[in-house]
Design a protein around this motif. Structure first.
Motif, PDB file in Angstrom:
ATOM      1  N   ALA A 107      -0.186 -13.541  -2.103  1.00  0.00           N
ATOM      2  CA  ALA A 107      -1.130 -12.690  -1.367  1.00  0.00           C
ATOM      3  C   ALA A 107      -0.580 -12.329   0.008  1.00  0.00           C
ATOM      4  O   ALA A 107      -0.715 -11.187   0.464  1.00  0.00           O
ATOM      5  N   ILE A 108       0.050 -13.295   0.685  1.00  0.00           N
ATOM      6  CA  ILE A 108       0.647 -13.020   1.999  1.00  0.00           C
ATOM      7  C   ILE A 108       1.704 -11.926   1.882  1.00  0.00           C
ATOM      8  O   ILE A 108       1.750 -10.997   2.696  1.00  0.00           O
ATOM      9  N   ALA A 109       2.564 -12.035   0.863  1.00  0.00           N
ATOM     10  CA  ALA A 109       3.623 -11.036   0.683  1.00  0.00           C
ATOM     11  C   ALA A 109       3.031  -9.645   0.453  1.00  0.00           C
ATOM     12  O   ALA A 109       3.504  -8.652   1.029  1.00  0.00           O
ATOM     13  N   ILE A 110       1.981  -9.560  -0.361  1.00  0.00           N
ATOM     14  CA  ILE A 110       1.366  -8.259  -0.669  1.00  0.00           C
ATOM     15  C   ILE A 110       0.748  -7.651   0.588  1.00  0.00           C
ATOM     16  O   ILE A 110       0.967  -6.471   0.914  1.00  0.00           O
ATOM     17  N   VAL A 111      -0.042  -8.458   1.305  1.00  0.00           N
ATOM     18  CA  VAL A 111      -0.715  -7.943   2.502  1.00  0.00           C
ATOM     19  C   VAL A 111       0.306  -7.571   3.576  1.00  0.00           C
ATOM     20  O   VAL A 111       0.141  -6.581   4.297  1.00  0.00           O
ATOM     21  N   TRP A 112       1.383  -8.356   3.663  1.00  0.00           N
ATOM     22  CA  TRP A 112       2.426  -8.042   4.652  1.00  0.00           C
ATOM     23  C   TRP A 112       3.095  -6.700   4.333  1.00  0.00           C
ATOM     24  O   TRP A 112       3.384  -5.912   5.248  1.00  0.00           O
ATOM     25  N   VAL A 113       3.323  -6.434   3.071  1.00  0.00           N
ATOM     26  CA  VAL A 113       3.916  -5.149   2.670  1.00  0.00           C
ATOM     27  C   VAL A 113       2.953  -4.004   2.989  1.00  0.00           C
ATOM     28  O   VAL A 113       3.370  -2.928   3.434  1.00  0.00           O
ATOM     29  N   VAL A 114       1.662  -4.228   2.778  1.00  0.00           N
ATOM     30  CA  VAL A 114       0.654  -3.217   3.130  1.00  0.00           C
ATOM     31  C   VAL A 114       0.725  -2.899   4.624  1.00  0.00           C
ATOM     32  O   VAL A 114       0.728  -1.731   5.034  1.00  0.00           O
ATOM     33  N   PHE A 115       0.799  -3.952   5.435  1.00  0.00           N
ATOM     34  CA  PHE A 115       0.935  -3.769   6.891  1.00  0.00           C
ATOM     35  C   PHE A 115       2.196  -2.977   7.217  1.00  0.00           C
ATOM     36  O   PHE A 115       2.164  -2.019   8.003  1.00  0.00           O
ATOM     37  N   GLY A 116       3.323  -3.364   6.629  1.00  0.00           N
ATOM     38  CA  GLY A 116       4.588  -2.693   6.918  1.00  0.00           C
ATOM     39  C   GLY A 116       4.591  -1.246   6.481  1.00  0.00           C
ATOM     40  O   GLY A 116       5.089  -0.364   7.208  1.00  0.00           O
ATOM     41  N   LEU A 117       4.055  -0.978   5.299  1.00  0.00           N
ATOM     42  CA  LEU A 117       3.996   0.396   4.803  1.00  0.00           C
ATOM     43  C   LEU A 117       3.161   1.262   5.736  1.00  0.00           C
ATOM     44  O   LEU A 117       3.556   2.386   6.091  1.00  0.00           O
ATOM     45  N   ASN A 118       2.017   0.732   6.147  1.00  0.00           N
ATOM     46  CA  ASN A 118       1.138   1.485   7.045  1.00  0.00           C
ATOM     47  C   ASN A 118       1.827   1.759   8.378  1.00  0.00           C
ATOM     48  O   ASN A 118       1.729   2.863   8.930  1.00  0.00           O
ATOM     49  N   MET A 119       2.545   0.768   8.883  1.00  0.00           N
ATOM     50  CA  MET A 119       3.236   0.924  10.167  1.00  0.00           C
ATOM     51  C   MET A 119       4.380   1.930  10.045  1.00  0.00           C
ATOM     52  O   MET A 119       4.507   2.845  10.883  1.00  0.00           O
ATOM     53  N   ILE A 120       5.207   1.775   9.038  1.00  0.00           N
ATOM     54  CA  ILE A 120       6.378   2.652   8.899  1.00  0.00           C
ATOM     55  C   ILE A 120       5.961   4.099   8.654  1.00  0.00           C
ATOM     56  O   ILE A 120       6.530   5.033   9.233  1.00  0.00           O
ATOM     57  N   MET A 121       4.949   4.299   7.824  1.00  0.00           N
ATOM     58  CA  MET A 121       4.500   5.672   7.564  1.00  0.00           C
ATOM     59  C   MET A 121       3.861   6.295   8.803  1.00  0.00           C
ATOM     60  O   MET A 121       3.955   7.513   9.010  1.00  0.00           O
ATOM     61  N   THR A 122       3.222   5.494   9.625  1.00  0.00           N
ATOM     62  CA  THR A 122       2.689   6.007  10.892  1.00  0.00           C
ATOM     63  C   THR A 122       3.830   6.464  11.794  1.00  0.00           C
ATOM     64  O   THR A 122       3.750   7.516  12.448  1.00  0.00           O
ATOM     65  N   ILE A 123       4.908   5.671  11.809  1.00  0.00           N
ATOM     66  CA  ILE A 123       6.080   6.033  12.615  1.00  0.00           C
ATOM     67  C   ILE A 123       6.715   7.317  12.074  1.00  0.00           C
ATOM     68  O   ILE A 123       7.122   8.202  12.838  1.00  0.00           O
ATOM     69  N   VAL A 124       6.778   7.429  10.761  1.00  0.00           N
ATOM     70  CA  VAL A 124       7.385   8.609  10.144  1.00  0.00           C
ATOM     71  C   VAL A 124       6.616   9.879  10.511  1.00  0.00           C
ATOM     72  O   VAL A 124       7.201  10.930  10.783  1.00  0.00           O
ATOM     73  N   LYS A 125       5.289   9.809  10.549  1.00  0.00           N
ATOM     74  CA  LYS A 125       4.491  11.022  10.826  1.00  0.00           C
ATOM     75  C   LYS A 125       4.068  11.117  12.302  1.00  0.00           C
ATOM     76  O   LYS A 125       3.123  11.817  12.640  1.00  0.00           O
ATOM     77  N   ARG A 126       4.827  10.462  13.161  1.00  0.00           N
ATOM     78  CA  ARG A 126       4.516  10.440  14.590  1.00  0.00           C
ATOM     79  C   ARG A 126       4.659  11.834  15.214  1.00  0.00           C
ATOM     80  O   ARG A 126       5.329  12.704  14.668  1.00  0.00           O
TER      81      ARG A 126
END
Length: 727
Positions: A132-151
């Motif tokens: 569960a930690i790995a899944i939620v961490w990936v969700v956090f990372g995906l959200n962060m990276i995609m926010t950076i991409v569409k900055r």
């Protein structure tokens, strides 16, 4: 140029900050209870889920992943949106992250006090929660990276560099350290054994401190400190040097937790070299932070937010100077296994993480509710009582650490240990434990003041709403370097390449250390006399893990004269080849147990586990009365456990697994027979049997209870090879 309007998501920030404050109070309250247990060890007598061994990992997980973790996420979500001039990529992912993380924390609260633990420090949660930690961490990372991409901001600011490094590195550390084979839904065994498990665990453990408790807070420092001071960061160039040198060097330093252990010498030395080099980038970051305040020191005297930041950054500097010093072998020989390490850890946790979080909370929440902080006086009181709490917590433990070292290594003129009884060292440092509890009380009092102050601030303010913002759309330009553009400036507008380069930087050190240790057999010599645990000993070891005994007892005799005299022959790497997981420990509240097998009779262990003070006057070990309860030990999973162990390389044969329960019955009967040599034992058990039968309950023979398995395991420790055992 088109100007676009959008809304910053403040509600997700609010959720994480409120969760951080709540879990901070809970985690610190548990920590204070643990500190009190050093003074009154039987305060929760007979209540298994409130025992020290089970609550200690709950405290560390609550403070690290609940208090600090939620603060990190709240701080990142607020700052990232403004640095990118963009709302978070997905509200759905943001909420999955928040609620998923809180469910993980609730899972820790439910499982750790019940004894479901892997025993690996800062990674105690069992395999379903790890997934569960790995899944939620990936969700956090995906959200962060995609926010950076569409900055809408061309260059990614220094804070974002640290956020990206945190995401990448924690993912790698967590996955590699959590590789385990399940026995059932809440029990697993590490795929690594002994020395290999120790190296991977402290590669994770040290870098969990580095990349969960340090790099994200450095990112937060680079955003919130300039905001609070209304000053630019002191040096952009120093920021670049700080970031890349820190993330490259940090990942190599894990082995300094295993100096003078059975870890191969070359790995230990690598850890020392890179740990010492860490002073430079760490202090570079501290200097960059403190010099950002140049010209505004008058403001620091009156603004509680800046006070918290200054002491937090200073605490970071102290801890990151002390850490490399502790990695020097001559200093490590003094400090390791003592309370000095506990003091060191809490300088970082209470000052750096705690005070940075408090400063951020005091700065953020009034802005989100659109009002002034309810009481600056209360915030200043929190600062001073918290600072006093840190001092009264840590200084006594430094004194305790030096006292332990001096007493453990002191010899009489005739060559015998001056303090041969370990309890003499415990008695000597009891005043320090009392002062530590007082310091913890003061620090927790400050947190309660914060809760009241924030509650009144929120009540007086407006509901937290999404914040309207506007910015022009990002105009895309050539991906190549522009004329006169520096390489790092180019990299800052290429976040994917930046993330890839970060990943390469953190992988190098780990691969150099871990791959040879795991795959080169000559690094871990085998010893033919070392045999797998019997089924009963394996069950006893699992109970030992369940009760958190490794939190107070080490199983690693170092090659020092004092330790060989006190405990027996120093430990060999080949003695741990069947230990999934390793149990070397990191603190000696009690003596080392690696050579305890055969040192005492079975009835001594029996009495010691029931009432430690009856065999060891002055002991601060609690009793484990539930192991003696009139309840049959559950050995239904033993065949599965042995099968999993065989998959991991432990040479159990088919007949060993098939006859496991018969073996348990025979070995248990022999231990019960040994206990009957003690007339007091026979008298007490007869009386207990009469009382139980008088109540109409079924009487479970002592040989079928959990205490017998614990005795079997303890009597096995260190007996595989013929060595001189200390008296």
């Amino acid at each position: 140029m088109e100007v676009q309007q959008f809304y910053y998501d403040n509600k997700i920030v609010k959720k994480f900050l409120y969760a951080s404050i709540f879990f901070g109070a809970v985690g610190m309250l548990v920590g204070l209870l643990l500190a009190v247990m050093f003074i009154f060890p039987n305060i929760t007598d007979g209540i298994s889920w409130l025992s020290f061994g089970r609550l200690r990992p709950l405290h560390t997980n609550a403070v690290i992943f609940a208090f600090v973790g939620n603060a990190i996420f709240g701080g990142i979500y607020y700052s990232l949106q403004r640095l990118c001039k963009s709302r978070m990529y997905s509200d759905v992912l943001s909420n999955i992250h928040f609620y998923g993380w809180q469910l993980i924390l609730i899972g820790a609260v439910l499982t750790l006090p019940l004894g479901y633990t892997t025993s690996k420090e800062y990674a105690e949660l069992e395999w379903p929660i790890d997934i569960a930690i790995a899944i939620v961490w990936v969700v956090f990372g995906l959200n962060m990276i995609m926010t950076i991409v569409k900055r809408r901001e061309r260059h990614i600011y220094v804070a974002i560099w640290f956020y990206l490094a945190t995401f990448v590195t924690v993912a790698v550390l967590h996955i590699f350290n959590s590789l385990e084979l399940p026995v059932n839904a809440l029990k697993s065994y590490s795929v690594y054994a002994g020395v290999q498990d120790a190296l991977v665990q402290w590669w994770y453990g040290h870098n969990a401190v580095a990349f969960f408790l340090t790099t994200p807070f450095l990112g937060l420092m680079y955003y919130y400190l300039p905001k609070a001071a209304n000053r630019p960061v002191y040096s952009y160039r120093l920021s670049i040097i700080h970031f890349w040198s820190l993330i490259f060097l940090y990942i190599w330093a894990g082995p300094h937790h295993l100096l003078y252990s059975a870890l191969p010498e070359w790995a230990q030395n690598l850890g020392v070299v890179f740990s010492v080099m860490l002073i430079a980038p760490s202090w570079g970051g501290m200097i960059n932070g403190l010099l950002t305040l140049r010209g505004v020191w008058d403001k620091v005297r009156v603004e509680p937010v800046l006070k918290f930041f200054v002491v937090g950054i200073t605490g970071y500097g102290m801890a990151t100077f002390e850490g490399p010093m502790l990695s020097l072998k001559n200093v490590n020989a003094i400090a390791h296994f003592t309370d000095w390490i506990i003091a060191h850890v809490h300088v970082g946790a209470l000052a750096w993480n705690g005070f940075m979080t408090f400063g951020m909370v005091y700065w953020l929440i009034p802005r989100m509710v659109k009002t002034e902080l309810y009481s600056k006086a209360a915030a200043n009181f929190h600062f001073w009582i918290g600072t006093l709490g840190i001092i009264l917590y840590t200084i006594p433990l430094y004194v305790a650490g030096f006292t332990q070292h001096l007493m453990w290594k002191d010899f009489n003129p005739d060559g015998t240990l001056k303090y041969g009884n370990f309890l003499e060292t415990v008695t000597a440092i009891m005043p320090m434990y009392i002062m530590r509890a007082i310091g913890g009380t003061l620090y927790l009092t400050g947190v309660l003041v914060l809760i009241y102050n924030i509650y009144k601030t929120v009540k007086a303010g407006q509901p937290v709403e999404d914040e309207l913002a506007e910015a022009p759309a990002l105009q895309r330009i050539s991906s190549g370097r522009l004329k006169g553009e520096g390489w790092h400036t180019w990299l800052e507008r290429r976040p994917i390449q930046f993330t890839i380069l970060t990943t390469v930087a953190i992988l190098i050190g780990g691969l150099v250390q871990i791959v040879p240790t795991i795959f080169v057999k000559s690094n871990i010599p085998t010893i033919t006399a070392v045999k797998p645990y019997t089924p009963l000993e394996l069950e006893g070891r699992d109970i030992y893990i369940r009760e958190g005994c490794v939190g107070c007892h080490s199983q690693m005799v170092r090659p020092f004269r004092s330790e060989v005299e006190r405990y027996g022959q120093y430990s060999k790497s080949g003695e741990y080849v069947y230990d999934h997981p390793f149990l070397w420990g990191s603190k000696r509240t009690g003596p080392d147990l690696f050579r305890v097998g055969g040192k005492y009779a079975d009835n001594w262990h029996y009495n010691h586990m029931y009432d430690p003070q009856s065999t060891s006057a002055g002991s601060i070990m609690p009793g484990y009365k539930w192991l003696f309860a009139n309840k049959e030990a559950n050995y239904s999973e033993i065949e599965n456990k042995m099968s999993v162990m065989r998959t991991l390389g432990v040479p159990y044969k088919d007949e060993d697994i098939a006859n496991a329960k018969k073996s348990i019955k025979e070995q248990s009967a022999q231990i019960a027979l040994n206990l009957e040599n003690d007339p007091d034992y026979v008298k007490d058990t007869k009386k207990a049997e009469e009382r139980i039968r008088a109540r109409g309950e079924k009487y479970v023979p002592m040989q079928d209870r959990e205490i017998i398995a614990i005795i079997a395991y303890l009597q096995r420790l260190g007996t595989d090879i013929k060595v001189k055992t200390a008296e």
